[in-house]
Write a protein that holds these residues in place. Structure first.
Motif, PDB file in Angstrom:
ATOM      1  N   MET A 235       1.060  -1.004   0.095  1.00 14.50           N
ATOM      2  CA  MET A 235      -0.068   0.231  -0.152  1.00 14.50           C
ATOM      3  C   MET A 235       0.958   1.240  -0.087  1.00 14.50           C
ATOM      4  O   MET A 235       2.039   1.311   0.736  1.00 14.50           O
ATOM      5  N   GLY A 236       0.685   2.477  -0.699  1.00 17.27           N
ATOM      6  CA  GLY A 236       1.217   3.436  -0.780  1.00 17.27           C
ATOM      7  C   GLY A 236       0.391   4.664  -0.712  1.00 17.27           C
ATOM      8  O   GLY A 236      -0.625   4.636  -1.207  1.00 17.27           O
ATOM      9  N   VAL A 237       0.948   5.947  -0.121  1.00 15.22           N
ATOM     10  CA  VAL A 237       0.455   6.804  -0.028  1.00 15.22           C
ATOM     11  C   VAL A 237       1.051   7.736  -0.522  1.00 15.22           C
ATOM     12  O   VAL A 237       2.312   8.193  -0.312  1.00 15.22           O
TER      13      VAL A 237
ATOM     14  N   GLN B 178      -5.661  16.333 -11.368  1.00 13.31           N
ATOM     15  CA  GLN B 178      -5.688  15.111 -10.504  1.00 13.31           C
ATOM     16  C   GLN B 178      -5.595  14.055 -11.481  1.00 13.31           C
ATOM     17  O   GLN B 178      -4.853  12.768 -11.114  1.00 13.31           O
ATOM     18  N   ARG B 179      -6.199  14.004 -12.732  1.00 16.20           N
ATOM     19  CA  ARG B 179      -5.854  12.676 -13.642  1.00 16.20           C
ATOM     20  C   ARG B 179      -4.416  12.694 -13.920  1.00 16.20           C
ATOM     21  O   ARG B 179      -3.897  11.369 -14.059  1.00 16.20           O
ATOM     22  N   ARG B 180      -3.685  13.666 -13.971  1.00 13.81           N
ATOM     23  CA  ARG B 180      -2.284  13.607 -14.427  1.00 13.81           C
ATOM     24  C   ARG B 180      -1.355  13.053 -13.242  1.00 13.81           C
ATOM     25  O   ARG B 180      -0.590  12.185 -13.403  1.00 13.81           O
ATOM     26  N   LEU B 181      -1.996  13.507 -12.020  1.00 11.67           N
ATOM     27  CA  LEU B 181      -1.133  12.849 -10.810  1.00 11.67           C
ATOM     28  C   LEU B 181      -1.489  11.668 -10.734  1.00 11.67           C
ATOM     29  O   LEU B 181      -0.561  10.610 -10.364  1.00 11.67           O
ATOM     30  N   VAL B 182      -2.826  10.869 -10.794  1.00 14.93           N
ATOM     31  CA  VAL B 182      -3.099   9.591 -10.969  1.00 14.93           C
ATOM     32  C   VAL B 182      -2.139   8.921 -11.958  1.00 14.93           C
ATOM     33  O   VAL B 182      -1.539   7.873 -11.486  1.00 14.93           O
ATOM     34  N   HIS B 183      -2.081   9.269 -13.069  1.00 15.81           N
ATOM     35  CA  HIS B 183      -1.196   8.556 -14.173  1.00 15.81           C
ATOM     36  C   HIS B 183       0.150   8.467 -13.642  1.00 15.81           C
ATOM     37  O   HIS B 183       0.859   7.449 -13.822  1.00 15.81           O
ATOM     38  N   ALA B 184       0.617   9.557 -13.138  1.00 14.23           N
ATOM     39  CA  ALA B 184       2.321   9.690 -12.768  1.00 14.23           C
ATOM     40  C   ALA B 184       2.493   8.504 -11.573  1.00 14.23           C
ATOM     41  O   ALA B 184       3.419   7.719 -11.482  1.00 14.23           O
ATOM     42  N   VAL B 185       1.348   8.544 -10.627  1.00 14.62           N
ATOM     43  CA  VAL B 185       1.628   7.681  -9.594  1.00 14.62           C
ATOM     44  C   VAL B 185       1.542   6.144 -10.038  1.00 14.62           C
ATOM     45  O   VAL B 185       2.223   5.301  -9.638  1.00 14.62           O
ATOM     46  N   LEU B 186       0.578   5.972 -10.966  1.00 12.39           N
ATOM     47  CA  LEU B 186       0.552   4.604 -11.540  1.00 12.39           C
ATOM     48  C   LEU B 186       1.796   4.145 -12.296  1.00 12.39           C
ATOM     49  O   LEU B 186       1.802   2.796 -12.410  1.00 12.39           O
ATOM     50  N   ASP B 187       2.449   5.107 -12.940  1.00 15.64           N
ATOM     51  CA  ASP B 187       3.675   4.815 -13.514  1.00 15.64           C
ATOM     52  C   ASP B 187       4.634   4.182 -12.638  1.00 15.64           C
ATOM     53  O   ASP B 187       5.696   3.441 -12.922  1.00 15.64           O
ATOM     54  N   VAL B 188       4.764   4.523 -11.169  1.00 10.58           N
ATOM     55  CA  VAL B 188       5.647   4.194 -10.207  1.00 10.58           C
ATOM     56  C   VAL B 188       4.986   3.065  -9.549  1.00 10.58           C
ATOM     57  O   VAL B 188       6.068   2.327  -8.982  1.00 10.58           O
TER      58      VAL B 188
ATOM     59  N   GLN C 118      -7.783   5.175  -3.900  1.00  6.71           N
ATOM     60  CA  GLN C 118      -8.836   6.139  -3.318  1.00  6.71           C
ATOM     61  C   GLN C 118      -8.011   7.404  -3.174  1.00  6.71           C
ATOM     62  O   GLN C 118      -6.715   7.615  -2.933  1.00  6.71           O
ATOM     63  N   SER C 119      -8.827   8.332  -3.915  1.00  3.33           N
ATOM     64  CA  SER C 119      -8.064   9.700  -3.778  1.00  3.33           C
ATOM     65  C   SER C 119      -9.016  10.676  -3.162  1.00  3.33           C
ATOM     66  O   SER C 119     -10.405  10.571  -2.802  1.00  3.33           O
ATOM     67  N   SER C 120      -8.285  11.956  -2.863  1.00  2.00           N
ATOM     68  CA  SER C 120      -9.148  13.028  -2.209  1.00  2.00           C
ATOM     69  C   SER C 120      -8.418  14.319  -2.460  1.00  2.00           C
ATOM     70  O   SER C 120      -7.088  14.449  -2.688  1.00  2.00           O
ATOM     71  N   PHE C 121      -9.305  15.384  -2.756  1.00  2.00           N
ATOM     72  CA  PHE C 121      -8.689  16.600  -3.215  1.00  2.00           C
ATOM     73  C   PHE C 121      -9.639  17.522  -2.295  1.00  2.00           C
ATOM     74  O   PHE C 121     -10.435  17.818  -2.410  1.00  2.00           O
ATOM     75  N   SER C 122      -8.500  18.456  -1.566  1.00  2.08           N
ATOM     76  CA  SER C 122      -9.235  19.486  -0.820  1.00  2.08           C
ATOM     77  C   SER C 122      -8.676  20.767  -1.054  1.00  2.08           C
ATOM     78  O   SER C 122      -7.509  20.873  -0.845  1.00  2.08           O
TER      79      SER C 122
ATOM     80  N   LEU D 252      -2.986   3.834  -2.601  1.00  3.95           N
ATOM     81  CA  LEU D 252      -3.242   2.523  -3.364  1.00  3.95           C
ATOM     82  C   LEU D 252      -3.114   1.553  -2.608  1.00  3.95           C
ATOM     83  O   LEU D 252      -2.432   1.442  -1.529  1.00  3.95           O
ATOM     84  N   GLY D 253      -3.698   0.146  -3.170  1.00  2.00           N
ATOM     85  CA  GLY D 253      -3.907  -1.013  -2.530  1.00  2.00           C
ATOM     86  C   GLY D 253      -4.441  -1.046  -1.374  1.00  2.00           C
ATOM     87  O   GLY D 253      -4.584  -2.102  -0.710  1.00  2.00           O
ATOM     88  N   ILE D 254      -5.680  -0.386  -1.315  1.00  3.08           N
ATOM     89  CA  ILE D 254      -6.851  -0.585  -0.392  1.00  3.08           C
ATOM     90  C   ILE D 254      -7.871  -1.629  -0.779  1.00  3.08           C
ATOM     91  O   ILE D 254      -8.386  -1.300  -1.770  1.00  3.08           O
ATOM     92  N   HIS D 255      -8.022  -2.731   0.083  1.00  2.00           N
ATOM     93  CA  HIS D 255      -9.187  -3.602  -0.376  1.00  2.00           C
ATOM     94  C   HIS D 255     -10.087  -3.542   0.638  1.00  2.00           C
ATOM     95  O   HIS D 255      -9.792  -4.047   1.858  1.00  2.00           O
ATOM     96  N   ARG D 256     -11.308  -2.961   0.564  1.00  2.00           N
ATOM     97  CA  ARG D 256     -12.257  -2.907   1.811  1.00  2.00           C
ATOM     98  C   ARG D 256     -13.649  -3.458   1.368  1.00  2.00           C
ATOM     99  O   ARG D 256     -14.162  -3.281   0.228  1.00  2.00           O
ATOM    100  N   LEU D 257     -14.324  -3.801   2.136  1.00  3.31           N
ATOM    101  CA  LEU D 257     -15.619  -4.482   1.703  1.00  3.31           C
ATOM    102  C   LEU D 257     -16.506  -3.575   2.943  1.00  3.31           C
ATOM    103  O   LEU D 257     -16.282  -4.030   4.157  1.00  3.31           O
ATOM    104  N   LEU D 258     -17.395  -2.998   2.350  1.00  2.00           N
ATOM    105  CA  LEU D 258     -18.592  -2.391   3.319  1.00  2.00           C
ATOM    106  C   LEU D 258     -19.811  -3.155   3.502  1.00  2.00           C
ATOM    107  O   LEU D 258     -20.278  -3.566   2.632  1.00  2.00           O
ATOM    108  N   VAL D 259     -19.753  -3.766   4.785  1.00  2.00           N
ATOM    109  CA  VAL D 259     -20.807  -4.564   5.127  1.00  2.00           C
ATOM    110  C   VAL D 259     -21.792  -3.978   6.442  1.00  2.00           C
ATOM    111  O   VAL D 259     -21.055  -3.779   7.357  1.00  2.00           O
TER     112      VAL D 259
END
Length: 87
Positions: free
Chosen positions: A1-3, A35-45, A52-56, A69-76
């Motif tokens: 998982m990466g932040v 945000q789209r460009r940053l997602v692509h830049a991170v996915l290249d690495v 999961q993303s957040s912009f404030s 990256l790498g979060i696998h959650r299930l909402l129950v």
């Protein structure tokens, strides 16, 4: 998982972002495109799993964008449970 955390700033008609702890950066005409460009830049690495993303906005000309990256959650029943990644 990466932040991945980015500090974003607007200068005139362009937004730019620099990674808080790293070398990644990007620029674009809008926060949406940034945000789209940053997602692509991170996915290249690091392309490990879900995103999961957040912009404030902090002010009209600055903000913070974070990708996890790498979060696998299930909402129950309103509760979040981590799932083991099975490959």
């Amino acid at each position: 998982m990466g932040v991945f955390t980015f500090v974003c700033r607007s200068s005139g008609s362009e937004w730019s972002a620099k990674q808080l702890a790293g070398d990644l950066e990007a620029s674009a005409a809008s926060t949406f495109d940034l945000q789209r460009r940053l997602v692509h830049a991170v996915l290249d690495v690091d392309s490990s799993g879900s995103i999961q993303s957040s912009f404030s906005l902090v002010s009209p000309s600055s903000g913070v964008f974070q990708l996890v990256l790498g979060i696998h959650r299930l909402l129950v029943s309103g509760k979040s449970h981590e799932l083991d990644k099975q490959t």
